[in-house]
Each structure stands twice: as C-alpha cells, then as structure tokens.
Design a protein around this motif. Structure first.
Motif, PDB file in Angstrom:
ATOM      1  N   LEU A 204      25.539 -39.284  17.645  1.00  0.00           N
ATOM      2  CA  LEU A 204      25.556 -37.937  17.510  1.00  0.00           C
ATOM      3  C   LEU A 204      27.070 -37.525  17.668  1.00  0.00           C
ATOM      4  O   LEU A 204      27.453 -36.549  16.957  1.00  0.00           O
ATOM      5  CB  LEU A 204      24.843 -37.078  18.293  1.00  0.00           C
ATOM      6  CG  LEU A 204      23.262 -37.014  17.991  1.00  0.00           C
ATOM      7  CD1 LEU A 204      22.540 -36.428  19.120  1.00  0.00           C
ATOM      8  CD2 LEU A 204      23.005 -36.039  16.738  1.00  0.00           C
TER       9      LEU A 204
ATOM     10  N   ARG B 229      21.559 -42.786  20.478  1.00  0.00           N
ATOM     11  CA  ARG B 229      21.367 -41.650  19.751  1.00  0.00           C
ATOM     12  C   ARG B 229      22.581 -40.606  20.134  1.00  0.00           C
ATOM     13  O   ARG B 229      23.162 -39.921  19.312  1.00  0.00           O
ATOM     14  CB  ARG B 229      20.182 -40.930  20.169  1.00  0.00           C
ATOM     15  CG  ARG B 229      19.893 -39.618  19.347  1.00  0.00           C
ATOM     16  CD  ARG B 229      18.423 -39.035  19.817  1.00  0.00           C
ATOM     17  NE  ARG B 229      18.158 -37.692  19.305  1.00  0.00           N
ATOM     18  CZ  ARG B 229      18.516 -36.408  19.550  1.00  0.00           C
ATOM     19  NH1 ARG B 229      19.328 -36.438  20.762  1.00  0.00           N
ATOM     20  NH2 ARG B 229      18.111 -35.273  19.237  1.00  0.00           N
ATOM     21  N   GLU B 230      22.818 -40.665  21.551  1.00  0.00           N
ATOM     22  CA  GLU B 230      23.809 -39.746  22.037  1.00  0.00           C
ATOM     23  C   GLU B 230      25.285 -40.089  21.414  1.00  0.00           C
ATOM     24  O   GLU B 230      26.194 -39.166  20.972  1.00  0.00           O
ATOM     25  CB  GLU B 230      24.134 -39.577  23.523  1.00  0.00           C
ATOM     26  CG  GLU B 230      22.809 -38.971  24.285  1.00  0.00           C
ATOM     27  CD  GLU B 230      22.605 -37.430  23.650  1.00  0.00           C
ATOM     28  OE1 GLU B 230      23.688 -36.551  23.911  1.00  0.00           O
ATOM     29  OE2 GLU B 230      21.610 -37.041  23.180  1.00  0.00           O
TER      30      GLU B 230
ATOM     31  N   GLU C 208      20.356 -32.275  14.156  1.00  0.00           N
ATOM     32  CA  GLU C 208      19.216 -32.273  14.987  1.00  0.00           C
ATOM     33  C   GLU C 208      18.328 -31.081  14.293  1.00  0.00           C
ATOM     34  O   GLU C 208      19.074 -30.224  14.143  1.00  0.00           O
ATOM     35  CB  GLU C 208      19.450 -31.856  16.380  1.00  0.00           C
ATOM     36  CG  GLU C 208      20.301 -33.162  16.911  1.00  0.00           C
ATOM     37  CD  GLU C 208      20.532 -32.636  18.606  1.00  0.00           C
ATOM     38  OE1 GLU C 208      19.948 -33.185  19.333  1.00  0.00           O
ATOM     39  OE2 GLU C 208      21.405 -31.981  18.717  1.00  0.00           O
TER      40      GLU C 208
END
Length: 271
Positions: free
Chosen positions: A201, A197-198, A208
C-alpha cells in the motif's frame, strides 16, 4: 519482561492461552535478517496500544535474531499480557510474557509459478472495529474456516464478514485488479492487516474498497499474499462446495505485482 526461547511451558493462569489476550508476529528471516521488520514492529506496537500491553524493548524483540543462521527461517513472536487479574478483568500493572520460536522455512515456490486454486468459506467473520487489523491471539474464526476443506489442491479459503463483504483469506490478504485498478478489501471492521499488504500500500496505488464476493467474477487478476509466502496468483476460484466459479490465465499483470511483493521479501520471481 519474562522471555523464553520457545512458546511452551505457559503457566495455567497466563492470559494468552486462557483468553487470547495477546498478540503475535510471524516474521520471515533471510540469513538472520528480518524482512519487513519495521512493519512488524509497527503492527505490534499498535496492538500493544489497543490492548494496553507494555511493548517489549527493541533489544528484547531482536534477541532471537542472533540465534538465526543462514538461509530462510520463520520467527514467531508471541506476546501475552501475562498472569493476573480476576476473570476477564486484566491486571492494573501487567507483566507481559514474550515467547519466540525459530523454524527453518521453504516457500511454496511452485505456487508462485503455476498459481493456486482457492474457494469461498461458509464461515463469516464477526465485526469488531476495535480489533480490526491486529494480529491478536484469538484466531478461532480462522481455525474453523480452515477446517472447511482438506483437499491438497485447494490452497486457501476466502472469508467475508457477517455483512457479506470480502475481507481476507484464512492466513493471507487479498488483492485484485478490477477495471485496470489494483484493489484490496478495506480492513476497518475486522481482519488482519498483513505487513506485506502495508508495504505494498505504501509502494503502489492500491485502493482499499468494500467489495462483495460477486466482484471477483469480473476482476482481471486475483492474488493472495503474506509476508512469509509472498504473492500467489489465483488461477481458479471455487464456491464453498468446491464447484468452479472462475478461471484465470497468468499474465504479465500477475507477474508485475509479484515482482513488487517479492522485491520486498527477497523472494525470487517465477521464471
């Protein structure tokens, strides 16, 4: 730093098994090379800062990599505060324990191709902003949520917090496309900030958001993902009783986000 190869033989007074006082990372290795290693190290370092546990040296953390052979494997690192303290009071000068486990791994490639069925869970995650995002050892909420179903056709369960906002799946993060925009639940009050996820992103314009389960009724695409399994497209969403709420057909949009995720992990794309 007390280190050992396998996560067994814990002293009875170790604070990890006693209180969940520690952290862990689950890392995909490809021919001995860790994927998303920088993201795993950053999350572990953040967890150590929050919990007040000394961070192992890079050499200590990388020691298991030398034992990994060719092919795919999963490295599980477990770091506890160690022993000491009285009751819940932690020791003033902790002596952490680092354990690890290396296991061969085969991804569920059929789920990349055909997609998965998921369901909502009844369990609700408690709100604790101080621990939000961390992969700490106290995972009883996830255990209870995963116990809600046993049928092999259901791949995952979706979790909301105690105020009814979507957070994550039991061991994966959520992503969806809503009105043409990629979104993922905000994780500032609970949940695990996955390393895939990081990385996504940082790479893509993923927003978010705070969202409730009803949002999924109008999304164009839904995915689950983590740094080991990659990204699974969702083709069916059920309620907590297993009754179908929504179906999706896999489209090029599904494959486009999969391509980004699998490029980060080195997984192949579905045909």
């Amino acid at each position: 730093m007390d280190a050992a190869r396998a996560p067994n033989g814990w002293p009875l007074d170790d604070r990890g098994p006693a209180y969940g006082d520690g952290l862990f990372e689950t890392v995909l290795l490809r021919d001995g090379e860790p994927r998303l290693w920088a993201e795993h190290l950053a999350r572990l370092a953040r967890g150590c800062r929050v919990l007040g546990i000394p961070l192992p040296t890079l050499a200590e953390l990388e020691r298991p990599l030398g034992e990994a052979g060719e092919g795919l494997a999963v490295l599980k690192l477990i770091l506890t505060r160690g022993s000491g303290g009285r009751g819940y009071l932690p020791p003033a000068e902790p002596e952490p324990r680092l354990r690890w486990q290396l296991l061969p791994f085969s991804p569920a490639a059929e789920r990349w191709e055909a997609g998965v069925r998921v369901r909502h869970c009844r369990l609700r995650l408690g709100l604790q902003p101080a621990l939000a995002g961390l992969k700490h050892l106290n995972r009883l909420e996830n255990v209870l949520a995963r116990a809600e179903w046993s049928d092999a056709d259901t791949a995952e369960g979706l979790l909301c917090d105690s105020e009814g906002c979507l957070v994550e799946a039991t061991c994966m993060n959520l992503f969806w496309r809503h009105d043409g925009r990629l979104e993922t639940p905000r994780l500032d009050r609970c949940g695990v900030a996955g390393t895939l996820r990081e990385a996504l992103l940082a790479r893509l314009p993923i927003h978010e958001v705070d969202a409730r389960p009803e949002t999924l009724g109008s999304v164009e695409a839904l995915w689950l993902g983590n740094s080991v399994q990659g990204l699974w497209p969702v083709i069916r969403l059920d309620d907590a009783r297993g009754r179908a709420l929504r179906h999706w057909t896999i489209t090029p949009d599904h494959r486009a986000l999969q391509a980004e995720a699998h490029d980060l992990l080195g997984h192949p794309l579905p045909a």
